[in-house]
Design a protein around this motif. Structure first.
Motif, PDB file in Angstrom:
ATOM      1  N   GLY A  76       0.802  -1.214   0.000  1.00 16.62           N
ATOM      2  CA  GLY A  76       0.000   0.000   0.000  1.00 16.62           C
ATOM      3  C   GLY A  76       0.836   1.265   0.000  1.00 16.62           C
ATOM      4  O   GLY A  76       0.321   2.354  -0.314  1.00 16.62           O
ATOM      5  N   SER A  77       2.109   1.173   0.329  1.00 15.34           N
ATOM      6  CA  SER A  77       2.942   2.367   0.433  1.00 15.34           C
ATOM      7  C   SER A  77       4.259   2.277  -0.329  1.00 15.34           C
ATOM      8  O   SER A  77       5.057   3.211  -0.301  1.00 15.34           O
ATOM      9  CB  SER A  77       3.263   2.654   1.905  1.00 15.34           C
ATOM     10  OG  SER A  77       3.949   1.552   2.491  1.00 15.34           O
ATOM     11  N   ALA A  78       4.515   1.155  -1.001  1.00 18.66           N
ATOM     12  CA  ALA A  78       5.793   1.004  -1.704  1.00 18.66           C
ATOM     13  C   ALA A  78       5.628   0.034  -2.864  1.00 18.66           C
ATOM     14  O   ALA A  78       4.595  -0.635  -3.003  1.00 18.66           O
ATOM     15  CB  ALA A  78       6.881   0.507  -0.749  1.00 18.66           C
ATOM     16  N   GLY A  79       6.644  -0.050  -3.691  1.00 18.80           N
ATOM     17  CA  GLY A  79       6.600  -0.967  -4.825  1.00 18.80           C
ATOM     18  C   GLY A  79       7.955  -1.066  -5.494  1.00 18.80           C
ATOM     19  O   GLY A  79       8.873  -0.301  -5.194  1.00 18.80           O
ATOM     20  N   MET A  80       8.075  -2.008  -6.405  1.00 22.00           N
ATOM     21  CA  MET A  80       9.304  -2.185  -7.172  1.00 22.00           C
ATOM     22  C   MET A  80       8.920  -2.491  -8.611  1.00 22.00           C
ATOM     23  O   MET A  80       8.121  -3.384  -8.867  1.00 22.00           O
ATOM     24  CB  MET A  80      10.148  -3.328  -6.581  1.00 22.00           C
ATOM     25  CG  MET A  80      11.506  -3.495  -7.232  1.00 22.00           C
ATOM     26  SD  MET A  80      12.473  -4.816  -6.455  1.00 22.00           S
ATOM     27  CE  MET A  80      12.677  -4.140  -4.809  1.00 22.00           C
ATOM     28  N   THR A  81       9.458  -1.724  -9.550  1.00 20.78           N
ATOM     29  CA  THR A  81       9.122  -1.918 -10.961  1.00 20.78           C
ATOM     30  C   THR A  81      10.354  -2.380 -11.720  1.00 20.78           C
ATOM     31  O   THR A  81      11.490  -2.143 -11.307  1.00 20.78           O
ATOM     32  CB  THR A  81       8.580  -0.631 -11.589  1.00 20.78           C
ATOM     33  OG1 THR A  81       9.608   0.366 -11.610  1.00 20.78           O
ATOM     34  CG2 THR A  81       7.386  -0.103 -10.804  1.00 20.78           C
ATOM     35  N   PHE A  82      10.115  -3.023 -12.853  1.00 20.62           N
ATOM     36  CA  PHE A  82      11.177  -3.558 -13.697  1.00 20.62           C
ATOM     37  C   PHE A  82      10.836  -3.286 -15.158  1.00 20.62           C
ATOM     38  O   PHE A  82       9.654  -3.294 -15.528  1.00 20.62           O
ATOM     39  CB  PHE A  82      11.307  -5.076 -13.518  1.00 20.62           C
ATOM     40  CG  PHE A  82      11.555  -5.530 -12.114  1.00 20.62           C
ATOM     41  CD1 PHE A  82      12.848  -5.772 -11.675  1.00 20.62           C
ATOM     42  CD2 PHE A  82      10.511  -5.725 -11.235  1.00 20.62           C
ATOM     43  CE1 PHE A  82      13.091  -6.202 -10.387  1.00 20.62           C
ATOM     44  CE2 PHE A  82      10.738  -6.148  -9.936  1.00 20.62           C
ATOM     45  CZ  PHE A  82      12.032  -6.385  -9.512  1.00 20.62           C
ATOM     46  N   PRO A  83      11.826  -3.083 -16.010  1.00 25.16           N
ATOM     47  CA  PRO A  83      11.546  -3.139 -17.453  1.00 25.16           C
ATOM     48  C   PRO A  83      11.108  -4.567 -17.792  1.00 25.16           C
ATOM     49  O   PRO A  83      11.697  -5.536 -17.296  1.00 25.16           O
ATOM     50  CB  PRO A  83      12.891  -2.807 -18.095  1.00 25.16           C
ATOM     51  CG  PRO A  83      13.732  -2.211 -17.004  1.00 25.16           C
ATOM     52  CD  PRO A  83      13.240  -2.804 -15.723  1.00 25.16           C
ATOM     53  N   ILE A  84      10.076  -4.699 -18.610  1.00 25.03           N
ATOM     54  CA  ILE A  84       9.579  -6.029 -18.984  1.00 25.03           C
ATOM     55  C   ILE A  84       9.613  -6.127 -20.505  1.00 25.03           C
ATOM     56  O   ILE A  84       8.617  -5.864 -21.184  1.00 25.03           O
ATOM     57  CB  ILE A  84       8.167  -6.284 -18.437  1.00 25.03           C
ATOM     58  CG1 ILE A  84       8.154  -6.063 -16.915  1.00 25.03           C
ATOM     59  CG2 ILE A  84       7.701  -7.702 -18.762  1.00 25.03           C
ATOM     60  CD1 ILE A  84       6.798  -6.286 -16.281  1.00 25.03           C
TER      61      ILE A  84
END
Length: 220
Positions: A76-84
């Motif tokens: 709810g307060s953080a995340g991690m993204t990646f190129p896909i």
């Protein structure tokens, strides 16, 4: 399957067994897939299932699945993204019931009566890779957040609290240490009375400029 199968010898247990087997084989479960294209704005993808069902004795490709939600690690307060990029392997998992309302309006009520359907597949970037193609250069001792497939660039952390951050110009920590050591030398020379250290000051300034340039080149 146990039983006597024929035109006139079918028993109730045979019929029931066939029905149960057909129902089980018709229900979808998790299968690997491959990203064809990914839309970062909607976080959905076109995915080619890697499972190839047998049809008339031949393995056939399944159709591409469109607008498949791709799950990324988040709270709810953080995340991690990646190129896909295209070619990324994912794991496709069907939902128990239709997810149209949930995806459109955050409403968990089923849209219709379908269950474990291809239209309700979701993709996760964890899983989907074949055992025959393991991740290369795995560090068995340190946690490694990799920025490229080979693991040449990224952040490492050891269980005893040490770090390493590698970029295109080398180790950021090495560059910072060199910077601090040169600065320390310069201040030491400033504290030496009666000597002219101007030539060395110029050399230190040039070396610090090179290090600053490398750090700047690694900045996104």
């Amino acid at each position: 399957m146990v039983g006597y199968l024929g035109k006139r010898t079918n028993q109730q247990r045979d019929i029931t067994g066939q029905q149960a087997q057909s129902e089980r084989e018709a229900m979808w479960g998790p299968i690997p897939g491959e990203i064809v294209s990914f839309d970062p704005a909607t976080q959905t993808a076109t995915v080619q299932p890697k499972y190839r069902p047998i049809h008339n004795g031949q393995a056939v490709d399944m159709p591409q699945l469109l607008e498949v939600p791709v799950d990324l690690p988040r709270t709810g307060s953080a995340g991690m993204t990646f190129p896909i990029p295209a070619g990324t392997r994912v794991m496709l998992s069907p939902m128990m019931r239709s997810m149209d309302n949930y995806d459109a309006d955050d409403d968990g009520a089923p849209f219709d009566g379908r269950s474990f359907h291809l239209a309700d597949m979701r993709a996760t970037i964890v899983g989907g890779d074949s055992v025959s193609a393991p991740l290369a250069n795995v560090d068995p001792e340190n946690t490694h957040l990799r920025f490229d497939a080979a693991g040449d660039y990224g952040l490492k952390g050891s269980p005893d609290g040490k770090f390493e951050l590698i970029g295109s110009e080398g180790s950021i920590f090495d560059l910072l240490i060199q910077h601090v050591e040169l600065s320390s030398e310069g201040f030491t020379l400033l504290g030496t009375e009666g000597l002219d250290h101007s030539p060395r000051y110029a050399e230190i300034g040039a070396e610090l400029a090179v290090i600053a340039g490398k750090l700047r080149d690694m900045q996104i």
